[in-house]
Motif scaffolding. Structure first.
Motif, PDB file in Angstrom:
ATOM      1  N   MET A  36       0.829  -1.210   0.000  1.00 38.32           N
ATOM      2  CA  MET A  36       0.000   0.000   0.000  1.00 38.32           C
ATOM      3  C   MET A  36       0.866   1.265   0.000  1.00 38.32           C
ATOM      4  O   MET A  36       0.556   2.219  -0.717  1.00 38.32           O
ATOM      5  CB  MET A  36      -0.914  -0.040   1.232  1.00 38.32           C
ATOM      6  CG  MET A  36      -2.114   0.824   1.105  1.00 38.32           C
ATOM      7  SD  MET A  36      -3.203   0.338  -0.239  1.00 38.32           S
ATOM      8  CE  MET A  36      -4.232   1.724  -0.338  1.00 38.32           C
ATOM      9  N   GLU A  94      -6.806   5.408   6.614  1.00 41.11           N
ATOM     10  CA  GLU A  94      -7.256   5.361   5.209  1.00 41.11           C
ATOM     11  C   GLU A  94      -6.562   4.220   4.463  1.00 41.11           C
ATOM     12  O   GLU A  94      -7.187   3.500   3.685  1.00 41.11           O
ATOM     13  CB  GLU A  94      -6.963   6.692   4.508  1.00 41.11           C
ATOM     14  CG  GLU A  94      -7.906   7.815   4.895  1.00 41.11           C
ATOM     15  CD  GLU A  94      -7.479   9.163   4.308  1.00 41.11           C
ATOM     16  OE1 GLU A  94      -8.367   9.943   3.965  1.00 41.11           O
ATOM     17  OE2 GLU A  94      -6.247   9.437   4.239  1.00 41.11           O
ATOM     18  N   ILE A 145       2.118   1.784  -3.506  1.00 47.90           N
ATOM     19  CA  ILE A 145       1.063   2.251  -4.426  1.00 47.90           C
ATOM     20  C   ILE A 145       0.756   3.730  -4.154  1.00 47.90           C
ATOM     21  O   ILE A 145       0.630   4.522  -5.082  1.00 47.90           O
ATOM     22  CB  ILE A 145      -0.230   1.403  -4.270  1.00 47.90           C
ATOM     23  CG1 ILE A 145       0.056  -0.064  -4.600  1.00 47.90           C
ATOM     24  CG2 ILE A 145      -1.329   1.917  -5.194  1.00 47.90           C
ATOM     25  CD1 ILE A 145      -1.106  -0.989  -4.250  1.00 47.90           C
ATOM     26  N   CYS A 146       0.684   4.098  -2.876  1.00 49.08           N
ATOM     27  CA  CYS A 146       0.418   5.507  -2.524  1.00 49.08           C
ATOM     28  C   CYS A 146       1.532   6.411  -3.052  1.00 49.08           C
ATOM     29  O   CYS A 146       1.259   7.517  -3.532  1.00 49.08           O
ATOM     30  CB  CYS A 146       0.317   5.691  -1.011  1.00 49.08           C
ATOM     31  SG  CYS A 146      -1.192   5.035  -0.325  1.00 49.08           S
ATOM     32  N   LEU A 182       3.451   5.810  -5.697  1.00 53.43           N
ATOM     33  CA  LEU A 182       3.302   5.908  -7.158  1.00 53.43           C
ATOM     34  C   LEU A 182       2.097   6.771  -7.535  1.00 53.43           C
ATOM     35  O   LEU A 182       2.127   7.504  -8.515  1.00 53.43           O
ATOM     36  CB  LEU A 182       3.117   4.513  -7.767  1.00 53.43           C
ATOM     37  CG  LEU A 182       4.314   3.567  -7.727  1.00 53.43           C
ATOM     38  CD1 LEU A 182       3.899   2.189  -8.226  1.00 53.43           C
ATOM     39  CD2 LEU A 182       5.472   4.102  -8.563  1.00 53.43           C
ATOM     40  N   ALA A 183       1.036   6.662  -6.747  1.00 52.81           N
ATOM     41  CA  ALA A 183      -0.205   7.392  -7.044  1.00 52.81           C
ATOM     42  C   ALA A 183      -0.162   8.842  -6.569  1.00 52.81           C
ATOM     43  O   ALA A 183      -1.074   9.609  -6.854  1.00 52.81           O
ATOM     44  CB  ALA A 183      -1.395   6.678  -6.404  1.00 52.81           C
ATOM     45  N   LYS A 184       0.884   9.209  -5.859  1.00 55.45           N
ATOM     46  CA  LYS A 184       1.041  10.571  -5.317  1.00 55.45           C
ATOM     47  C   LYS A 184      -0.159  10.975  -4.461  1.00 55.45           C
ATOM     48  O   LYS A 184      -0.828  11.982  -4.702  1.00 55.45           O
ATOM     49  CB  LYS A 184       1.247  11.605  -6.447  1.00 55.45           C
ATOM     50  CG  LYS A 184       2.351  11.275  -7.426  1.00 55.45           C
ATOM     51  CD  LYS A 184       3.711  11.256  -6.772  1.00 55.45           C
ATOM     52  CE  LYS A 184       4.780  10.800  -7.747  1.00 55.45           C
ATOM     53  NZ  LYS A 184       5.894  10.126  -7.087  1.00 55.45           N
ATOM     54  N   LEU A 185      -0.460  10.133  -3.487  1.00 57.05           N
ATOM     55  CA  LEU A 185      -1.528  10.440  -2.536  1.00 57.05           C
ATOM     56  C   LEU A 185      -0.982  10.281  -1.131  1.00 57.05           C
ATOM     57  O   LEU A 185      -0.299   9.295  -0.838  1.00 57.05           O
ATOM     58  CB  LEU A 185      -2.723   9.481  -2.732  1.00 57.05           C
ATOM     59  CG  LEU A 185      -3.532   9.626  -4.016  1.00 57.05           C
ATOM     60  CD1 LEU A 185      -4.546   8.478  -4.141  1.00 57.05           C
ATOM     61  CD2 LEU A 185      -4.254  10.963  -4.086  1.00 57.05           C
ATOM     62  N   ASN A 186      -1.271  11.268  -0.278  1.00 52.74           N
ATOM     63  CA  ASN A 186      -0.859  11.184   1.125  1.00 52.74           C
ATOM     64  C   ASN A 186      -2.042  10.675   1.940  1.00 52.74           C
ATOM     65  O   ASN A 186      -2.975  11.433   2.172  1.00 52.74           O
ATOM     66  CB  ASN A 186      -0.460  12.565   1.670  1.00 52.74           C
ATOM     67  CG  ASN A 186       0.625  13.218   0.822  1.00 52.74           C
ATOM     68  OD1 ASN A 186       1.499  12.536   0.292  1.00 52.74           O
ATOM     69  ND2 ASN A 186       0.563  14.535   0.683  1.00 52.74           N
ATOM     70  N   LEU A 187      -2.030   9.427   2.319  1.00 52.08           N
ATOM     71  CA  LEU A 187      -3.159   8.882   3.065  1.00 52.08           C
ATOM     72  C   LEU A 187      -2.776   8.654   4.523  1.00 52.08           C
ATOM     73  O   LEU A 187      -1.613   8.357   4.830  1.00 52.08           O
ATOM     74  CB  LEU A 187      -3.614   7.556   2.454  1.00 52.08           C
ATOM     75  CG  LEU A 187      -4.045   7.590   0.977  1.00 52.08           C
ATOM     76  CD1 LEU A 187      -4.541   6.211   0.535  1.00 52.08           C
ATOM     77  CD2 LEU A 187      -5.130   8.614   0.737  1.00 52.08           C
TER      78      LEU A 187
END
Lengths: 84, 462
Positions: A1, A16, A4-5, A7-12
């Motif tokens: 995870m 989450e 993937i975060c 690579l996806a450029k999301l700060n979760l």
């Protein structure tokens, strides 16, 4: 995870990440139905036949201002964060 | 006020309508509908009335908010595009304006089209005019909502990737046409999944949908995937009759997973088709069970790529610039995308990762090739396939909240395969159960929109 975060450029948040990880596992489990079908067909990248159509590379004047929706500009340029 | 488009066109021709007064009254009524059902993200308070002649002269048109409109905010239902005012019209909008269509507003949708019910909406979910505790269907929920609620003549420009026209049409008791992939230019559409996105129409009657689709269709040099296939005047197919036509009902579409009340309403409509002279038989689409998985793999792979362009610098959401590009880019994306958009980005990123691409994305594209062949084979036997539009009646918001993502994705089972195959479909209302509308969908071969309109119109007024 984490990967993937990244690579996806999301700060979760951790919460989450856990929640999405569970949901993604369920979805990927459902996708396994595709393992049971033998598909050797050529991949259909489009649903109908698409012709390559190239136009002449001509200069055209546009009536609109490309910077019109940008908040951070410097004269004729967009300004943004440092890249290198 | 008259709601029939045909009668409104006559009234305009006869000079019985004072355009400025009419539009002012329509906008007032839009505000009233908005306060009750929330179909709009933006109401266009100053519509352009300069073009007073053409096939759509004086007809109010709403536009799904994922389609660019010159000078009117376009958000695709996402906070990441809040405040974006396109400096150009999408080709379909330009075509509608050229023919005198009046753009009255931008309709609500699931963020970027990611949803079955229009509940993944950054600006509020539209409520179903048949029961405000229920959803309108997605993702063109605002388009279905305003079409059902409008007490004035109106047609909606909508858009479908996996069923986003059929679902809201069925749930709001309106007519929805999803054309063949490439029939309408996608130039100016904010992409969800490029190989499946189709711009179509929701209207109160089949004629209305046929009229606007005729105006929007045709080859566009600005979209290399638009088709050069000849475009008829689709209104000429309305009321032609269906004597001698053959229809197949895929047994997988009326299985135990489809609500019995929906099936019952659908079968009553089938009898009407038979009375009108059609022959109806059961058939089978065995690949249906692979459709949801292959569709979602293609959709999330294309969507997660498309959403990479929103970097928060040139338009839409822009924040204080701090840190390096990666830090800023991640910050804007995290703040701007909603829960379902993030879910699809994560899934799509995973499916496209090195080592998985062949197993997921390419496999799904191979399955799509098989599904297209399966449909083509059916259209050698039948003029069209018919089925319920949705497997359930419009659900309550409280029921939708309890669904898991995969349960929600499975609700698309009746619309996914035709959308993947890029074939046209038309959803028409065929009565009610428990006071809620039921839709019947007609699926035809590529570019057979005329035939679908012929069939759909045969069910009107019966």
């Amino acid at each position: 995870m984490e990967h993937i975060c990244m690579l996806a450029k999301l700060n979760l948040t951790e919460q989450e990440k856990e929640s999405y990880a569970r949901e993604l596992s369920d979805v990927l489990e459902a996708f396994k139905v595709l393992d049971s079908i033998d598909a050797k067909d050529e991949p259909a990248f489009h649903p109908i036949e698409i012709k390559d159509r190239l136009r002449e590379d001509e200069v055209r004047r546009t009536k609109w201002n490309p910077l019109g929706n940008a908040k951070s500009v410097d004269k004729k340029y967009f300004t943004g964060p440092k890249i290198v | 006020m008259e709601t029939s488009i045909r009668k409104h066109i006559e009234a305009i021709k006869n000079g019985d309508v004072k355009l400025e007064e009419f539009v002012s009254e329509v906008l007032e009524r839009c505000e009233k509908v908005q306060s009750k059902y929330r179909p709009f993200i933006t109401i266009n308070k100053k519509p352009d009335l300069k073009k007073s002649k053409g096939k759509l002269a004086g007809i109010p048109i709403s536009v799904k908010d994922s389609i660019c409109t010159d000078g009117i905010q376009t958000t695709a239902g996402s906070k990441i595009l809040e405040g974006y005012v396109p400096p150009f019209d999408a080709t379909c909008v330009a075509n509608a304006r050229k023919e005198g269509g009046i753009i009255i507003g931008k309709t609500a949708l699931d963020e970027f089209g990611f949803g079955t019910f229009s509940t993944n909406c950054a600006y509020g979910a539209p409520k179903n005019p048949h029961d405000p505790e229920r959803a309108c269907g997605g993702s063109s929920g605002g388009a279905g909502c305003i079409t059902a609620a409008a007490d004035f003549p109106h047609i909606a420009i909508a858009q479908s990737t996996g069923g986003s026209i059929t679902a809201p049409a069925a749930f709001t008791g309106t007519v929805g046409i999803t054309p063949t992939y490439g029939r309408v230019s996608r130039y100016g559409l904010i992409d969800y999944a490029n190989s499946m996105d189709k711009i179509g129409v929701i209207g109160k009657e089949v004629y209305d949908a046929a009229l606007l689709l005729s105006v929007m269709s045709g080859y566009d040099p600005l979209d290399s995937t638009s088709s050069e296939e000849k475009t008829d005047d689709l209104t000429s197919y309305v009321g032609k009759g269906i004597e001698g036509m053959r229809f197949g009902i895929p047994k997988e579409y009326v299985s135990d997973t489809t609500d019995k009340k929906v099936v019952s309403g659908f079968m009553k409509a089938v009898q009407k088709l038979e009375v009108a002279g059609a022959k109806v038989e059961e058939t089978s689409l065995p690949l249906t069970k692979y459709a949801v998985s292959s569709y979602y793999l293609i959709a999330i792979s294309e969507a997660s790529t498309n959403l990479a362009k929103y970097c928060g610098l040139r338009y839409g959401m822009q924040q204080e610039i701090v840190g390096d590009f990666e830090t800023y880019f991640s910050k804007v994306r995290t703040a701007g995308f909603g829960k379902e958009a993030k879910r699809r980005i994560l899934l799509g990123t995973y499916a496209r990762m090195a080592g998985y691409r062949d197993a997921y994305y390419l496999k799904a594209l191979r399955v799509r090739a098989k599904i297209i062949k399966e449909f083509k084979s059916e259209f050698k036997k039948f003029d069209a396939l018919i089925a319920p539009s949705m497997p359930i009646l419009p659900p309550k918001f409280s029921e939708i909240d309890k669904l898991t993502p995969i349960q929600t994705y499975n609700m698309d089972i009746l619309t996914i395969a035709s959308n993947m195959a890029g074939i046209p479909s038309l959803s028409v209302p065929v009565g009610k159960a428990d006071g809620l509308p039921i839709g019947l969908q007609i699926m035809g071969d590529h570019f057979a929109e005329g035939k679908l309109i012929q069939i759909g119109s045969s069910l009107e007024g019966r």
